[in-house]
Every structure is written in C-alpha cells, then in structure tokens.
Design a protein around this motif. Structure first.
Motif: not given
Length: 148
Positions: A56-70
């Motif tokens: 999960c590189n580059s723009a894929c890592t936006l997941v950490f800021g948009i989808v709740p971490m839980n």
C-alpha cells in the motif's frame, strides 16, 4: 421459475441490510489522490473494513486518514510506503516534479501516528520510505485478528 416460501422471506431481508464488503489491499502502488479520497470516503461511509495484505504505497496510504483506524488492519504481508506528492509524469515529460501543496494536503489527512513516523524518518522526500509489517507498523495500525 419457482419461488419458495424461504425466498419470499429472504428477498426483503436482503434489501434491508446492505452487503458489507471488505477492501483487500494486496498490491496498490497509488495513483491520483482525489480518486483515493473518494474511494476511501465511500468505504468509510459504508462502514467497510480495510485489510492491508500486501503493498500500500503513495496515495493508497490516505486510507489511514479517511477510514477509521479501528476499521483497518494489516497482515504479515503488509507494507506501506510514503513519499512527497508529485505531478503526473505524463504531463512533465517524465520528470518527477514535486508538489508542496499536494504534500501538505497528504499530510493533513494522516493521523498523528503516521505524521510522527514520517518526522522520525526524515520527513517526506521524493524517495519512497517504507514500513514493513512488524512493531513499527503496529504503532500505526493494528495487526488483523485471525477472523479477518
């Protein structure tokens, strides 16, 4: 076509409960930031889970800021990679032209745990900085439970 009593009961029930689908990330090298923002917003709004089970590189890592971490977890095969935002090389004659505005936008989405890791590792640069599965990644996101 034969309709049974069970089908008559299950059809309305299936419409009442939306299907849940987990996003399985196995080999995502990134892409256009706006597309990832929209995709992850849909996943967040549908309360779906994300399983990082590979790259999960580059723009894929936006997941950490948009989808709740839980709602996010990593498997033993997970790795994530961060770098500065840059313009599409198709429009810059193959040259990587970084975008300070785009990089600031990326950073604004990341939770503090991601920002801290990036700071501890010299900030975002043009080179990919990767975290492989293990204690460094688990400080950011939990490992997947066995049932995932």
């Amino acid at each position: 076509m034969r309709i049974t009593l069970l089908a008559l009961i299950l059809i309305p029930l299936s419409a009442a409960f939306p299907a849940r689908a987990d996003l399985h990330i196995t080999r995502d090298h990134g892409g256009y930031v706006e597309e990832y923002k929209a995709k992850y917003a849909r996943i967040r709004d549908n309360r779906e889970r994300v399983i990082i089970d590979g790259i999960c590189n580059s723009a894929c890592t936006l997941v950490f800021g948009i989808v709740p971490m839980n709602k996010i977890c990593v498997t033993p095969r997970a790795s994530v990679g961060f770098h500065q935002a840059y313009y599409d090389k198709a429009f810059t004659f193959g040259i990587k032209v970084t975008s300070s505005e785009g990089t600031s936008d990326l950073m604004s989405y990341y939770p503090d745990t991601v920002k801290d890791w990036i700071r501890r590792n010299g900030g975002l640069t043009t080179e990919m900085k990767k975290i492989k599965n293990g204690t460094e990644l688990w400080k950011i996101v939990d490992p997947c439970p066995e049932e995932w």
